[in-house]
Design a protein around this motif. Structure first.
Motif, PDB file in Angstrom:
ATOM      1  N   UNK A  52      40.472  71.457  48.890  1.00  0.00           N
ATOM      2  CA  UNK A  52      40.878  70.045  48.954  1.00  0.00           C
ATOM      3  C   UNK A  52      40.731  69.421  47.569  1.00  0.00           C
ATOM      4  N   UNK A  53      41.791  68.861  47.101  1.00  0.00           N
ATOM      5  CA  UNK A  53      41.767  68.252  45.772  1.00  0.00           C
ATOM      6  C   UNK A  53      41.148  66.864  45.834  1.00  0.00           C
ATOM      7  N   UNK A  54      40.536  66.466  44.693  1.00  0.00           N
ATOM      8  CA  UNK A  54      39.940  65.142  44.603  1.00  0.00           C
ATOM      9  C   UNK A  54      41.013  64.070  44.679  1.00  0.00           C
ATOM     10  N   UNK A  55      40.659  62.971  45.331  1.00  0.00           N
ATOM     11  CA  UNK A  55      41.625  61.871  45.459  1.00  0.00           C
ATOM     12  C   UNK A  55      41.902  61.258  44.085  1.00  0.00           C
ATOM     13  N   UNK A  56      43.147  60.884  43.877  1.00  0.00           N
ATOM     14  CA  UNK A  56      43.553  60.282  42.610  1.00  0.00           C
ATOM     15  C   UNK A  56      43.070  58.816  42.574  1.00  0.00           C
ATOM     16  N   UNK A  57      42.133  58.514  41.664  1.00  0.00           N
ATOM     17  CA  UNK A  57      41.568  57.168  41.589  1.00  0.00           C
ATOM     18  C   UNK A  57      42.035  56.405  40.357  1.00  0.00           C
ATOM     19  N   UNK A  58      43.084  56.905  39.731  1.00  0.00           N
ATOM     20  CA  UNK A  58      43.577  56.222  38.533  1.00  0.00           C
ATOM     21  C   UNK A  58      44.120  54.841  38.847  1.00  0.00           C
ATOM     22  N   UNK A  59      44.452  54.596  40.103  1.00  0.00           N
ATOM     23  CA  UNK A  59      44.974  53.283  40.486  1.00  0.00           C
ATOM     24  C   UNK A  59      43.927  52.181  40.356  1.00  0.00           C
ATOM     25  N   UNK A  60      42.627  52.594  40.295  1.00  0.00           N
ATOM     26  CA  UNK A  60      41.582  51.587  40.189  1.00  0.00           C
ATOM     27  C   UNK A  60      41.637  50.820  38.870  1.00  0.00           C
ATOM     28  N   UNK A  61      42.123  51.479  37.827  1.00  0.00           N
ATOM     29  CA  UNK A  61      42.154  50.837  36.507  1.00  0.00           C
ATOM     30  C   UNK A  61      43.112  49.649  36.489  1.00  0.00           C
ATOM     31  N   UNK A  62      44.401  49.859  36.862  1.00  0.00           N
ATOM     32  CA  UNK A  62      45.281  48.665  36.883  1.00  0.00           C
ATOM     33  C   UNK A  62      44.850  47.648  37.921  1.00  0.00           C
ATOM     34  N   UNK A  63      44.237  48.102  39.013  1.00  0.00           N
ATOM     35  CA  UNK A  63      43.772  47.157  40.041  1.00  0.00           C
ATOM     36  C   UNK A  63      42.659  46.265  39.476  1.00  0.00           C
ATOM     37  N   UNK A  64      41.734  46.874  38.721  1.00  0.00           N
ATOM     38  CA  UNK A  64      40.649  46.097  38.109  1.00  0.00           C
ATOM     39  C   UNK A  64      41.206  45.123  37.081  1.00  0.00           C
ATOM     40  N   UNK A  65      42.226  45.587  36.323  1.00  0.00           N
ATOM     41  CA  UNK A  65      42.852  44.693  35.346  1.00  0.00           C
ATOM     42  C   UNK A  65      43.522  43.515  36.031  1.00  0.00           C
ATOM     43  N   UNK A  66      44.151  43.792  37.181  1.00  0.00           N
ATOM     44  CA  UNK A  66      44.805  42.717  37.935  1.00  0.00           C
ATOM     45  C   UNK A  66      43.784  41.687  38.401  1.00  0.00           C
ATOM     46  N   UNK A  67      42.633  42.164  38.893  1.00  0.00           N
ATOM     47  CA  UNK A  67      41.590  41.244  39.329  1.00  0.00           C
ATOM     48  C   UNK A  67      41.064  40.415  38.160  1.00  0.00           C
ATOM     49  N   UNK A  68      40.953  41.073  37.009  1.00  0.00           N
ATOM     50  CA  UNK A  68      40.487  40.365  35.814  1.00  0.00           C
ATOM     51  C   UNK A  68      41.444  39.243  35.428  1.00  0.00           C
ATOM     52  N   UNK A  69      42.748  39.571  35.461  1.00  0.00           N
ATOM     53  CA  UNK A  69      43.755  38.565  35.120  1.00  0.00           C
ATOM     54  C   UNK A  69      43.762  37.416  36.129  1.00  0.00           C
ATOM     55  N   UNK A  70      43.584  37.754  37.401  1.00  0.00           N
ATOM     56  CA  UNK A  70      43.538  36.706  38.422  1.00  0.00           C
ATOM     57  C   UNK A  70      42.344  35.777  38.183  1.00  0.00           C
ATOM     58  N   UNK A  71      41.191  36.359  37.838  1.00  0.00           N
ATOM     59  CA  UNK A  71      40.010  35.556  37.559  1.00  0.00           C
ATOM     60  C   UNK A  71      40.265  34.639  36.362  1.00  0.00           C
ATOM     61  N   UNK A  72      40.907  35.189  35.321  1.00  0.00           N
ATOM     62  CA  UNK A  72      41.235  34.384  34.149  1.00  0.00           C
ATOM     63  C   UNK A  72      42.160  33.243  34.521  1.00  0.00           C
ATOM     64  N   UNK A  73      43.136  33.525  35.398  1.00  0.00           N
ATOM     65  CA  UNK A  73      44.066  32.489  35.842  1.00  0.00           C
ATOM     66  C   UNK A  73      43.330  31.350  36.540  1.00  0.00           C
ATOM     67  N   UNK A  74      42.396  31.694  37.428  1.00  0.00           N
ATOM     68  CA  UNK A  74      41.670  30.665  38.158  1.00  0.00           C
ATOM     69  C   UNK A  74      40.793  29.826  37.229  1.00  0.00           C
ATOM     70  N   UNK A  75      40.223  30.490  36.225  1.00  0.00           N
ATOM     71  CA  UNK A  75      39.407  29.747  35.262  1.00  0.00           C
ATOM     72  C   UNK A  75      40.263  28.753  34.486  1.00  0.00           C
ATOM     73  N   UNK A  76      41.464  29.199  34.065  1.00  0.00           N
ATOM     74  CA  UNK A  76      42.374  28.321  33.332  1.00  0.00           C
ATOM     75  C   UNK A  76      42.816  27.156  34.210  1.00  0.00           C
ATOM     76  N   UNK A  77      43.121  27.453  35.486  1.00  0.00           N
ATOM     77  CA  UNK A  77      43.510  26.392  36.415  1.00  0.00           C
ATOM     78  C   UNK A  77      42.392  25.372  36.582  1.00  0.00           C
ATOM     79  N   UNK A  78      41.156  25.868  36.639  1.00  0.00           N
ATOM     80  CA  UNK A  78      40.010  24.960  36.749  1.00  0.00           C
ATOM     81  C   UNK A  78      39.910  24.077  35.509  1.00  0.00           C
ATOM     82  N   UNK A  79      40.134  24.699  34.352  1.00  0.00           N
ATOM     83  CA  UNK A  79      40.057  23.924  33.108  1.00  0.00           C
ATOM     84  C   UNK A  79      41.147  22.861  33.065  1.00  0.00           C
ATOM     85  N   UNK A  80      42.330  23.182  33.593  1.00  0.00           N
ATOM     86  CA  UNK A  80      43.450  22.244  33.557  1.00  0.00           C
ATOM     87  C   UNK A  80      43.211  21.046  34.466  1.00  0.00           C
ATOM     88  N   UNK A  81      42.283  21.169  35.407  1.00  0.00           N
ATOM     89  CA  UNK A  81      42.018  20.056  36.317  1.00  0.00           C
ATOM     90  C   UNK A  81      41.362  18.892  35.593  1.00  0.00           C
TER      91      UNK A  81
END
Length: 272
Positions: free
Chosen positions: A11-40
């Motif tokens: 049985x081959x190991x599961x491919x977990x490379x998708x975690x990297x772009x997923x983590x980047x997406x979460x990071x960008x979303x967090x940055x977006x929310x921070x910017x939105x908060x600042x704009x308030x």
């Protein structure tokens, strides 16, 4: 007879490379929310601080959830919530500085006019004087209008003067204020004071204490100093000169130096 063994596939190991772009997406979303908060709440200083923090975080390959980024973001929030002080002007444009200098000049001229009007209305032109120059607005008060000779106790009838000045300062409570005491060169040595240093210092403190009874003023912006006889404004060889030297000065300090011609108008000649 050959034995047939079914070879089990590993049985081959599961491919977990998708975690990297997923983590980047979460990071960008967090940055977006921070910017939105600042704009308030529009705050140019806050946006500049956040922009710098994001540049550091992304250009160095670190996410905004790393320790250094969290600390930077915490500092940004503290800066955003702290009172605006003119000392933080290194990132200001020339136009912003000029606008603040103009506003400061208008503030100090308006305050000077208020004090001058009070002086003229109450017939205090021989006891008080105001001067506005390139560094500060100074309110000079003769010692005879505040204290008995050799004493640092403010006369009961003179407390209203300190209260009046205090009330005028409430509209300009973000300025630094220095209260200084001055004497003539005649030595003093009584039961209360051993020198003019002590007398001048205590007079400044006593007057400042009355001003700070006003809870709308921030004590953090106030300081006092005693100069003794060492900052005279007139000669000490005559009684009139010595009388001028015995004084308390309330100085409202500029945040921006005035590059133009300084203003110095005596209260005696000011229009009420």
């Amino acid at each position: 007879m050959s034995k047939r063994h079914k070879k089990e596939e590993h049985e081959e190991h599961a491919d977990e490379t998708w975690l990297i772009p997923y983590a980047d997406l979460l990071t960008l979303l967090l940055a977006l929310f921070i910017v939105l908060y600042a704009m308030s709440s529009t705050d140019s200083k806050k946006f500049q601080d956040m922009s710098k923090a994001f540049n550091v975080a992304f250009n160095s390959g670190m996410g905004v959830l790393t320790e250094s980024s969290v600390i930077a973001r915490d500092n940004m929030m503290q800066n955003a919530n702290s009172p605006k002080r003119y000392e933080d002007t290194k990132d200001m444009s020339k136009e912003q500085r000029e606008a603040l200098k103009k506003q400061e000049q208008e503030d100090l001229e308006k305050l000077k006019k208020q004090v001058d009007q009070y002086i003229n209305t109450n017939g205090l032109t021989t006891q008080l004087d105001t001067k506005l120059n390139q560094s500060q607005l100074t309110i000079t008060i003769s010692d005879s209008s505040l204290f008995a000779p050799g004493s640092a106790r403010v006369k009961p009838e003179s407390r209203k003067l300190a209260v009046a000045i205090s009330n005028m300062l409430t509209k300009y409570s973000d300025y630094e204020v220095i209260v200084s005491g001055h004497t003539d060169n005649v030595p003093i040595n009584n039961a209360e004071f051993e020198s003019n240093w002590e007398l001048s210092s205590m007079r400044a403190i006593r007057f400042m204490n009355i001003v700070l009874d006003n809870k709308k003023l921030n004590p953090k912006n106030f300081s006092n100093i005693g100069y003794g006889e060492y900052h005279p404004i007139a000669g000490n060889d005559t009684a009139a000169g010595r009388s001028k030297n015995r004084r308390v000065e309330v100085s409202i300090i500029r945040k921006f130096a005035d590059d133009g011609k300084s203003v110095s108008v005596s209260a005696a000649t000011a229009n009420p």
